[in-house]
Scaffold this active site. Structure first.
Site, PDB file in Angstrom:
ATOM      1  N   GLU A   1      36.604  50.641  45.376  1.00  0.00           N
ATOM      2  CA  GLU A   1      37.784  50.474  46.236  1.00  0.00           C
ATOM      3  C   GLU A   1      38.951  51.222  45.615  1.00  0.00           C
ATOM      4  O   GLU A   1      39.172  51.135  44.400  1.00  0.00           O
ATOM      5  CB  GLU A   1      38.215  49.001  46.358  1.00  0.00           C
ATOM      6  CG  GLU A   1      37.348  48.164  47.236  1.00  0.00           C
ATOM      7  CD  GLU A   1      37.845  46.719  47.330  1.00  0.00           C
ATOM      8  OE1 GLU A   1      39.070  46.471  47.179  1.00  0.00           O
ATOM      9  OE2 GLU A   1      36.999  45.842  47.539  1.00  0.00           O
TER      10      GLU A   1
ATOM     11  N   GLU B   1      44.335  41.101  55.459  1.00  0.00           N
ATOM     12  CA  GLU B   1      44.561  41.244  54.023  1.00  0.00           C
ATOM     13  C   GLU B   1      44.783  39.849  53.410  1.00  0.00           C
ATOM     14  O   GLU B   1      45.844  39.516  52.909  1.00  0.00           O
ATOM     15  CB  GLU B   1      45.732  42.209  53.759  1.00  0.00           C
ATOM     16  CG  GLU B   1      46.139  42.416  52.317  1.00  0.00           C
ATOM     17  CD  GLU B   1      45.010  42.803  51.353  1.00  0.00           C
ATOM     18  OE1 GLU B   1      44.013  43.393  51.779  1.00  0.00           O
ATOM     19  OE2 GLU B   1      45.147  42.488  50.167  1.00  0.00           O
ATOM     20  N   TRP B   2      43.760  39.004  53.523  1.00  0.00           N
ATOM     21  CA  TRP B   2      43.738  37.692  52.878  1.00  0.00           C
ATOM     22  C   TRP B   2      45.039  36.920  53.124  1.00  0.00           C
ATOM     23  O   TRP B   2      45.432  36.775  54.280  1.00  0.00           O
ATOM     24  CB  TRP B   2      43.408  37.869  51.376  1.00  0.00           C
ATOM     25  CG  TRP B   2      42.133  38.646  51.204  1.00  0.00           C
ATOM     26  CD1 TRP B   2      42.000  39.939  50.789  1.00  0.00           C
ATOM     27  CD2 TRP B   2      40.797  38.208  51.532  1.00  0.00           C
ATOM     28  NE1 TRP B   2      40.678  40.319  50.807  1.00  0.00           N
ATOM     29  CE2 TRP B   2      39.924  39.282  51.254  1.00  0.00           C
ATOM     30  CE3 TRP B   2      40.234  37.016  52.004  1.00  0.00           C
ATOM     31  CZ2 TRP B   2      38.547  39.203  51.440  1.00  0.00           C
ATOM     32  CZ3 TRP B   2      38.857  36.940  52.188  1.00  0.00           C
ATOM     33  CH2 TRP B   2      38.042  38.011  51.904  1.00  0.00           C
TER      34      TRP B   2
ATOM     35  N   ASN C   1      32.204  40.667  44.342  1.00  0.00           N
ATOM     36  CA  ASN C   1      33.410  41.499  44.392  1.00  0.00           C
ATOM     37  C   ASN C   1      34.542  40.797  43.641  1.00  0.00           C
ATOM     38  O   ASN C   1      34.922  39.678  43.995  1.00  0.00           O
ATOM     39  CB  ASN C   1      33.874  41.722  45.829  1.00  0.00           C
ATOM     40  CG  ASN C   1      35.127  42.592  45.859  1.00  0.00           C
ATOM     41  OD1 ASN C   1      35.055  43.774  45.555  1.00  0.00           O
ATOM     42  ND2 ASN C   1      36.278  41.996  46.164  1.00  0.00           N
ATOM     43  N   GLU C   2      35.047  41.436  42.602  1.00  0.00           N
ATOM     44  CA  GLU C   2      36.270  41.012  41.915  1.00  0.00           C
ATOM     45  C   GLU C   2      36.273  39.533  41.535  1.00  0.00           C
ATOM     46  O   GLU C   2      37.102  38.758  42.045  1.00  0.00           O
ATOM     47  CB  GLU C   2      37.504  41.328  42.779  1.00  0.00           C
ATOM     48  CG  GLU C   2      37.647  42.787  43.156  1.00  0.00           C
ATOM     49  CD  GLU C   2      38.902  43.078  43.965  1.00  0.00           C
ATOM     50  OE1 GLU C   2      39.700  42.165  44.209  1.00  0.00           O
ATOM     51  OE2 GLU C   2      39.088  44.250  44.346  1.00  0.00           O
TER      52      GLU C   2
ATOM     53  N   TYR D   1      43.737  49.882  42.124  1.00  0.00           N
ATOM     54  CA  TYR D   1      44.863  50.177  43.028  1.00  0.00           C
ATOM     55  C   TYR D   1      46.115  50.585  42.260  1.00  0.00           C
ATOM     56  O   TYR D   1      46.863  51.441  42.696  1.00  0.00           O
ATOM     57  CB  TYR D   1      45.189  48.940  43.878  1.00  0.00           C
ATOM     58  CG  TYR D   1      44.109  48.646  44.896  1.00  0.00           C
ATOM     59  CD1 TYR D   1      44.192  49.162  46.185  1.00  0.00           C
ATOM     60  CD2 TYR D   1      42.988  47.901  44.563  1.00  0.00           C
ATOM     61  CE1 TYR D   1      43.193  48.926  47.123  1.00  0.00           C
ATOM     62  CE2 TYR D   1      41.985  47.660  45.487  1.00  0.00           C
ATOM     63  CZ  TYR D   1      42.089  48.175  46.763  1.00  0.00           C
ATOM     64  OH  TYR D   1      41.099  47.958  47.686  1.00  0.00           O
TER      65      TYR D   1
ATOM     66  N   HIS E   1      31.913  38.485  48.739  1.00  0.00           N
ATOM     67  CA  HIS E   1      33.291  38.992  48.732  1.00  0.00           C
ATOM     68  C   HIS E   1      34.198  37.830  49.169  1.00  0.00           C
ATOM     69  O   HIS E   1      34.854  37.881  50.197  1.00  0.00           O
ATOM     70  CB  HIS E   1      33.407  40.204  49.648  1.00  0.00           C
ATOM     71  CG  HIS E   1      34.648  41.038  49.467  1.00  0.00           C
ATOM     72  ND1 HIS E   1      34.604  42.398  49.215  1.00  0.00           N
ATOM     73  CD2 HIS E   1      35.957  40.723  49.505  1.00  0.00           C
ATOM     74  CE1 HIS E   1      35.841  42.873  49.121  1.00  0.00           C
ATOM     75  NE2 HIS E   1      36.688  41.870  49.308  1.00  0.00           N
TER      76      HIS E   1
END
Ligand code: IFM
Length: 460
Positions: free
Chosen positions: A369, A422-423, A171-172, A299, A127
């Site tokens: 997610e 959050e990054w 992940n993504e 999202y 991730h």
């Protein structure tokens, strides 16, 4: 915003064997960076301005020291699954070679705590927190990266495969490639669109090798997690941009998984950036290694419009720069928006699931997610977050609708268990069902936690 259904109604609209879960990732919650090797996000966070509020990996949520308390919270939530990621630099500090006794031991403990409470562990191998040492060897641009990643997956499978049946490789990968290498707003902060396309491809090849390694190690259900979304446009004239964005966001990845390789349409629309000469038959074959399930992170939809004179500031990551070589267009989310500036559109989840099931027929899906950032406030020791409750209610109804339409959806994980890093947005965006005080680390379950618990535990 859609009206909120009762937890009982929501639970009743899913099959009995549907799994409700909750998700996090290593760099966003663990802290204790001194007890592992450096990752690309630790290095990126040191660049002034790279993270809006100057946050770094410590303390995050201090999860490493509070793992029992956190697993107790997951137990109170009553969910059947917990999705977490292993920090590669914690598990295998050298990037390749031996696992760390303490690093690997931490995840043993986490997994055992979950199993003691009857919670299924859903593990993600990668991730985004690549060991910095591998980045310095070339990172995802290095042709050997798929083999290094496979060795890491093999080690994860050998260590945890006896207790963890579902392991996702990545992940993504879209985010790693396009935010990390085209827009440069994620680690490693590179701005080179041709390299972004190569990284996207190499990640999918690596995932395929990782899937084989996991199966060799006895993991029954290897999978991958993609951030797919429906791309909408109502502006006549914006169709070309819409199609370009759909290709780079969705079909580039689903085609590789399905064994269709890199389509002529993708090649044509990116030919000013790369000749794709790095694509090989072996790579295409590896990327299509059969998976047991696909995780979809959803999202918000992407709404494509013609360029505007004065573009409103779009949401985080919502800029055509993240879709290199995009024909002139602007991204125009419509309200209601979350604090990320992301449009709330539950129907987008239904559409994304239906479109994904059509692209990859018969493949079991999970929503790995889904959630929303809002500016929560603690009042008298409680957090009342009706917007998040409404978001969850609407999106769960949309997921149930997709099942009714034949989508083989097996589970849903809310993002996220708790407020976290959050990054590049640091601590400024809070997605949690649990509030985490940034100073004291005190955890306070929000109203949405209790709402989701009633669904997860609900009797039909
Ligand atoms: O926080 C991230 C997560 O790490 C990956 N998916 C999107 C979330 C919200 O931006």
């Amino acid at each position: 915003m859609a009206s909120t259904e009762s937890p009982q109604t929501i639970r009743g609209s899913f099959p009995d064997d549907f799994t409700f879960g909750v998700a996090t990732s290593s760099w966003q919650i663990e802290g204790s960076s001194a007890t592992r090797a450096e990752s690309i996000w630790d290095r990126f966070a040191k660049i002034p301005g790279a993270i809006v509020d100057g946050s770094s990996a410590d303390p995050a949520c201090d999860h490493l020291n509070r793992v029992e308390e956190d697993v107790d919270l997951i137990g109170q939530l009553g969910v059947g699954a917990y999705r977490f990621s292993v920090s590669w630099p914690r598990f295998m500090p050298g990037g390749t070679g031996a696992a760390s006794r303490s690093g690997a031991g931490f995840y043993d403990r986490l997994i055992d705590l979950l199993l003691e409470r009857g919670i299924q562990p859903l593990l993600t191998a990668y991730h985004w927190d690549l060991p910095q040492s591998l980045q310095e060897s070339g990172g995802w641009l290095h042709p050997d990266m798929p083999h290094w990643f496979a060795d890491y997956c093999q080690a994860l499978g050998e260590r945890y495969g006896d207790r963890v049946s579902h392991i996702a490789t990545l992940n993504e990968p879209w985010v790693s490639a396009f935010l990390g290498y085209a827009a440069g707003i994620h680690a490693p902060g590179v701005v080179n669109a041709g390299q972004a396309l190569e990284v996207a491809y190499r990640l999918m090849v690596a995932s395929g090798h990782g899937v084989s390694a996991l199966r060799n190690a006895g993991v029954g259900n290897p999978g991958i997690v993609l951030n797919l979304t429906t791309v909408r446009s109502e502006d006549p004239g914006a169709e070309k941009a819409r199609d370009h964005i759909d290709r780079l966001q969705n079909t580039l990845f689903t085609d590789l998984l399905a064994g269709r390789g890199v389509s002529d349409a993708v090649r044509r629309s990116t030919d000013i950036l790369t000749d794709w000469s790095f694509v090989t038959d072996e790579g295409v074959e590896a990327a299509a290694t059969p998976i047991s399930w696909l995780g979809v992170n959803y999202y918000t939809p992407i709404r494509v419009a013609l360029p505007r004179e004065s573009d409103q500031t779009a949401g985080v990551g919502q800029d055509t720069v993240v879709y290199p070589a995009c024909p002139p267009a602007s991204l125009q989310p419509r309200g209601p928006l979350t604090t990320m500036g992301w449009e709330v559109d539950p129907k987008g989840l239904r559409d994304t699931l239906v479109e994904t099931a059509a692209a990859l027929p018969g493949l079991p899906l999970w929503v790995t997610e889904n959630g929303a950032a809002y500016a929560d406030r603690v009042l008298d020791g409680d957090v009342y977050d009706p917007d998040r409750i409404s978001y969850l209610s609407g999106h769960l109804a949309a997921a149930a609708e997709a099942i009714d339409e034949g989508v083989p959806l097996q589970g849903y994980c809310a993002w996220s268990l708790m407020d976290n890093l959050e990054w590049a947005e640091g601590r400024t965006q809070t997605f949690g069902l649990v509030h985490v005080d940034p100073e004291t680390m005190q955890r306070i379950p929000k109203a949405s936690f209790h709402f989701y618990a009633d669904i997860a535990k609900g009797e039909r």
